[in-house]
Write a protein that holds these residues in place. Structure first.
Motif, PDB file in Angstrom:
ATOM      1  N   TRP A  42       0.689  -1.181   0.124  1.00  0.00           N
ATOM      2  CA  TRP A  42      -0.059   0.041  -0.063  1.00  0.00           C
ATOM      3  C   TRP A  42       0.794   1.015   0.133  1.00  0.00           C
ATOM      4  O   TRP A  42       1.816   1.328   0.769  1.00  0.00           O
ATOM      5  CB  TRP A  42      -0.849   0.018   1.185  1.00  0.00           C
ATOM      6  N   ARG A  43       0.364   2.299  -0.807  1.00  0.00           N
ATOM      7  CA  ARG A  43       1.099   3.511  -0.697  1.00  0.00           C
ATOM      8  C   ARG A  43       1.020   4.102   0.474  1.00  0.00           C
ATOM      9  O   ARG A  43      -0.233   4.275   1.101  1.00  0.00           O
ATOM     10  CB  ARG A  43       0.766   4.333  -1.663  1.00  0.00           C
ATOM     11  N   ALA A  44       2.084   4.556   1.338  1.00  0.00           N
ATOM     12  CA  ALA A  44       2.118   5.060   2.663  1.00  0.00           C
ATOM     13  C   ALA A  44       1.007   6.411   2.848  1.00  0.00           C
ATOM     14  O   ALA A  44       0.222   6.623   3.868  1.00  0.00           O
ATOM     15  CB  ALA A  44       3.525   5.461   3.205  1.00  0.00           C
ATOM     16  N   GLU A  45       1.297   7.305   1.879  1.00  0.00           N
ATOM     17  CA  GLU A  45       0.508   8.422   1.433  1.00  0.00           C
ATOM     18  C   GLU A  45      -1.071   8.320   1.631  1.00  0.00           C
ATOM     19  O   GLU A  45      -1.898   8.905   2.064  1.00  0.00           O
ATOM     20  CB  GLU A  45       0.869   9.512   0.380  1.00  0.00           C
ATOM     21  N   GLU A  46      -1.565   6.964   0.960  1.00  0.00           N
ATOM     22  CA  GLU A  46      -2.875   6.757   0.925  1.00  0.00           C
ATOM     23  C   GLU A  46      -3.528   6.472   2.277  1.00  0.00           C
ATOM     24  O   GLU A  46      -4.398   6.752   2.696  1.00  0.00           O
ATOM     25  CB  GLU A  46      -3.246   5.552  -0.064  1.00  0.00           C
ATOM     26  N   ILE A  47      -2.718   5.464   3.050  1.00  0.00           N
ATOM     27  CA  ILE A  47      -2.993   4.964   4.189  1.00  0.00           C
ATOM     28  C   ILE A  47      -2.973   6.233   5.233  1.00  0.00           C
ATOM     29  O   ILE A  47      -3.817   6.716   6.035  1.00  0.00           O
ATOM     30  CB  ILE A  47      -2.101   4.051   4.825  1.00  0.00           C
ATOM     31  N   GLU A  48      -1.805   7.094   5.197  1.00  0.00           N
ATOM     32  CA  GLU A  48      -1.854   8.496   5.999  1.00  0.00           C
ATOM     33  C   GLU A  48      -3.128   9.297   5.790  1.00  0.00           C
ATOM     34  O   GLU A  48      -3.356   9.881   6.666  1.00  0.00           O
ATOM     35  CB  GLU A  48      -0.640   9.174   5.908  1.00  0.00           C
ATOM     36  N   ALA A  49      -3.389   9.612   4.612  1.00  0.00           N
ATOM     37  CA  ALA A  49      -4.437  10.256   4.055  1.00  0.00           C
ATOM     38  C   ALA A  49      -5.857   9.755   4.855  1.00  0.00           C
ATOM     39  O   ALA A  49      -6.711  10.526   5.141  1.00  0.00           O
ATOM     40  CB  ALA A  49      -4.761  10.424   2.816  1.00  0.00           C
ATOM     41  N   LEU A  50      -5.986   8.370   4.757  1.00  0.00           N
ATOM     42  CA  LEU A  50      -7.128   7.894   5.415  1.00  0.00           C
ATOM     43  C   LEU A  50      -7.255   8.113   6.694  1.00  0.00           C
ATOM     44  O   LEU A  50      -8.342   8.386   7.517  1.00  0.00           O
ATOM     45  CB  LEU A  50      -7.153   6.386   5.143  1.00  0.00           C
ATOM     46  N   PHE A  51      -6.155   8.157   7.689  1.00  0.00           N
ATOM     47  CA  PHE A  51      -6.117   8.435   9.078  1.00  0.00           C
ATOM     48  C   PHE A  51      -6.357   9.815   9.252  1.00  0.00           C
ATOM     49  O   PHE A  51      -7.272  10.254  10.176  1.00  0.00           O
ATOM     50  CB  PHE A  51      -4.713   8.048   9.664  1.00  0.00           C
ATOM     51  N   SER A  52      -5.706  10.709   8.352  1.00  0.00           N
ATOM     52  CA  SER A  52      -6.158  12.192   8.590  1.00  0.00           C
ATOM     53  C   SER A  52      -7.557  12.416   8.476  1.00  0.00           C
ATOM     54  O   SER A  52      -8.219  13.215   9.080  1.00  0.00           O
ATOM     55  CB  SER A  52      -5.391  12.925   7.560  1.00  0.00           C
ATOM     56  N   ARG A  53      -8.188  11.908   7.503  1.00  0.00           N
ATOM     57  CA  ARG A  53      -9.741  11.986   7.422  1.00  0.00           C
ATOM     58  C   ARG A  53     -10.456  11.435   8.453  1.00  0.00           C
ATOM     59  O   ARG A  53     -11.385  12.325   8.838  1.00  0.00           O
ATOM     60  CB  ARG A  53     -10.154  11.348   5.984  1.00  0.00           C
ATOM     61  N   LYS A  54     -10.190  10.314   9.086  1.00  0.00           N
ATOM     62  CA  LYS A  54     -10.808   9.920  10.202  1.00  0.00           C
ATOM     63  C   LYS A  54     -10.660  10.707  11.511  1.00  0.00           C
ATOM     64  O   LYS A  54     -11.280  10.887  12.142  1.00  0.00           O
ATOM     65  CB  LYS A  54     -10.249   8.433  10.385  1.00  0.00           C
ATOM     66  N   GLU A  55      -9.420  11.291  11.563  1.00  0.00           N
ATOM     67  CA  GLU A  55      -9.027  12.111  12.862  1.00  0.00           C
ATOM     68  C   GLU A  55     -10.109  13.254  12.596  1.00  0.00           C
ATOM     69  O   GLU A  55     -10.352  13.923  13.498  1.00  0.00           O
ATOM     70  CB  GLU A  55      -7.677  12.443  13.012  1.00  0.00           C
ATOM     71  N   GLU A  56     -10.084  13.942  11.331  1.00  0.00           N
ATOM     72  CA  GLU A  56     -10.963  15.014  11.228  1.00  0.00           C
ATOM     73  C   GLU A  56     -12.320  14.985  11.476  1.00  0.00           C
ATOM     74  O   GLU A  56     -12.982  15.876  12.048  1.00  0.00           O
ATOM     75  CB  GLU A  56     -10.609  15.673   9.888  1.00  0.00           C
TER      76      GLU A  56
END
Length: 58
Positions: A42-56
């Motif tokens: 998995w692309r790290a940025e895709e997973i990090e973006a997913l976490f960012s959206r959930k945190e927001e």
């Protein structure tokens, strides 16, 4: 160069089993991995973006 994560990396981040990572992919809760033969990454940025959206949202 794009950093790629393994199922084990994601499982550790989410405190899940590898099997749960793949179940979440099938359910659409995680993005589809890049496949190269039998390996999945998995692309790290895709997973990090997913976490960012959930945190927001929280």
């Amino acid at each position: 160069m794009t950093k790629l994560l393994t199922a084990d990396d994601i499982a550790e981040m989410l405190q899940l089993t590898r099997r749960s990572v793949y179940l979440k992919v099938r359910r659409g809760e995680l993005p589809e991995p890049l496949k190269n033969g039998r390996t999945s990454r998995w692309r790290a940025e895709e997973i990090e973006a997913l976490f960012s959206r959930k945190e927001e949202a929280a």
